[in-house]
Scaffold this active site. Structure first.
Site, PDB file in Angstrom:
ATOM      1  N   CYS A  65       0.826  -1.210   0.000  1.00  0.00           N
ATOM      2  CA  CYS A  65       0.000   0.000   0.000  1.00  0.00           C
ATOM      3  C   CYS A  65       0.862   1.262   0.000  1.00  0.00           C
ATOM      4  O   CYS A  65       1.475   1.570  -1.013  1.00  0.00           O
ATOM      5  CB  CYS A  65      -0.976  -0.054   1.171  1.00  0.00           C
ATOM      6  SG  CYS A  65      -2.426   0.957   0.892  1.00  0.00           S
ATOM      7  N   HIS A  70      -3.219  -5.151   2.011  1.00  0.00           N
ATOM      8  CA  HIS A  70      -2.590  -5.397   3.319  1.00  0.00           C
ATOM      9  C   HIS A  70      -2.720  -6.862   3.748  1.00  0.00           C
ATOM     10  O   HIS A  70      -3.620  -7.191   4.519  1.00  0.00           O
ATOM     11  CB  HIS A  70      -3.283  -4.538   4.387  1.00  0.00           C
ATOM     12  CG  HIS A  70      -3.019  -3.087   4.244  1.00  0.00           C
ATOM     13  ND1 HIS A  70      -1.968  -2.454   4.842  1.00  0.00           N
ATOM     14  CD2 HIS A  70      -3.684  -2.125   3.559  1.00  0.00           C
ATOM     15  CE1 HIS A  70      -1.980  -1.180   4.552  1.00  0.00           C
ATOM     16  NE2 HIS A  70      -3.015  -0.947   3.763  1.00  0.00           N
ATOM     17  N   GLU A  99      -0.967  -8.287   5.805  1.00  0.00           N
ATOM     18  CA  GLU A  99      -0.548  -8.402   7.208  1.00  0.00           C
ATOM     19  C   GLU A  99      -1.701  -8.217   8.185  1.00  0.00           C
ATOM     20  O   GLU A  99      -1.550  -8.494   9.370  1.00  0.00           O
ATOM     21  CB  GLU A  99       0.576  -7.403   7.513  1.00  0.00           C
ATOM     22  CG  GLU A  99       0.189  -5.934   7.570  1.00  0.00           C
ATOM     23  CD  GLU A  99      -0.015  -5.305   6.189  1.00  0.00           C
ATOM     24  OE1 GLU A  99       0.057  -6.021   5.168  1.00  0.00           O
ATOM     25  OE2 GLU A  99      -0.275  -4.091   6.148  1.00  0.00           O
TER      26      GLU A  99
HETATM   27  N1  GLN Z   1      -3.612   6.361   0.940  1.00  0.00           N
HETATM   28  C1  GLN Z   1      -2.373   6.056   1.613  1.00  0.00           C
HETATM   29  C2  GLN Z   1      -1.217   6.840   1.008  1.00  0.00           C
HETATM   30  O1  GLN Z   1      -1.380   7.582   0.112  1.00  0.00           O
HETATM   31  C3  GLN Z   1      -2.066   4.587   1.584  1.00  0.00           C
HETATM   32  C4  GLN Z   1      -3.052   3.852   2.431  1.00  0.00           C
HETATM   33  C5  GLN Z   1      -2.504   2.642   3.084  1.00  0.00           C
HETATM   34  O2  GLN Z   1      -1.299   2.396   3.136  1.00  0.00           O
HETATM   35  N2  GLN Z   1      -3.397   1.865   3.639  1.00  0.00           N
HETATM   36  O3  GLN Z   1      -0.107   6.660   1.450  1.00  0.00           O
END
Ligand code: GLN
Length: 208
Positions: free
Chosen positions: A85, A180, A182
């Site tokens: 992410c 995610h 995890e």
């Molecule tokens: N929207 C977040 C960002 O721009 C990422 C979201 C996340 O890691 N769950 O970093």
């Protein structure tokens, strides 16, 4: 458990985000895990995990702590890195919809759009096919997740949503995913990454 990972030293970039959850999964799989905030801590690991969180904040902290260049150098030198992410956003060569002044580390030749699912669908879970990683679908939790919009040279797509949007890519020893693994107790993607790290350690030894 598929592999023997006791000999692997895995760092988790520990400025911001779900550091603890990654440490837990990696320890469960038997790896030696440490937090990375300083260049000497980075130099001591066989691979790095960049957690989910908020990429703009992570970027600020990385620069504040003088870690941008050491991390860029480590990626360029072939250190295996797994980003989830916000971690994927940090690894991307280019961020679409970055906030002003936001920088990524780069190295992974993709364009990644932040918050690609808009505010309507903040988070969701799907069973994701990840052929090449694991035979059975992986339960994948997306939280304000990014999407890979452009895939450059040497980048392999390893998972897509049903509508074709790219949510997991691999380039050499760099692995970046939008979701995610995890957070829901499924260790298979981490296990896959540790397998790759084990491979890189063997290769490194052979080249010395
Ligand atoms: N929207 C977040 C960002 O721009 C990422 C979201 C996340 O890691 N769950 O970093």
């Amino acid at each position: 458990m598929a592999g023997n990972f006791q000999h692997l030293r895995i760092g988790v970039l520990a400025f911001q985000g779900d550091v603890r959850e990654h440490i837990q999964v990696l320890e469960e799989l038997g790896a030696q895990v440490s937090k990375v905030r300083r260049p000497d801590e980075l130099a001591a690991v066989d691979a790095l995990v960049i957690p989910g969180g908020e990429s703009s904040v992570m970027d600020k902290l990385v620069r504040l702590f003088g870690m941008q260049q050491p991390l860029r150098d480590a990626i360029a030198s072939g250190l295996p890195v797994f980003g989830t992410c916000a971690g994927l956003i940090m690894m991307a060569d280019h961020i679409v919809d970055a906030i002003a002044e936001q920088e990524s580390l780069g190295g992974l030749h993709v364009d990644v759009r932040r918050n690609a699912f808009g505010t309507q669908i903040d988070s969701f879970e799907v069973d994701l096919e990840m052929p090449g990683v694991t035979a059975e679908p992986v339960p994948a939790t997306f939280i304000r997740a990014p999407i890979v919009e452009r895939v450059g040279e040497g980048v392999r797509v390893i998972s897509q949503l049903a509508d074709g949007r790219i949510v997991a890519v691999e380039q050499g020893y760099l692995l970046g995913i939008s979701f995610h693994p995890e957070v829901n107790g499924d260790t298979r993607v981490h296990e896959y990454f540790l397998g790759r790290v084990a491979q890189s350690v063997v290769e490194k030894k052979a080249s010395i």
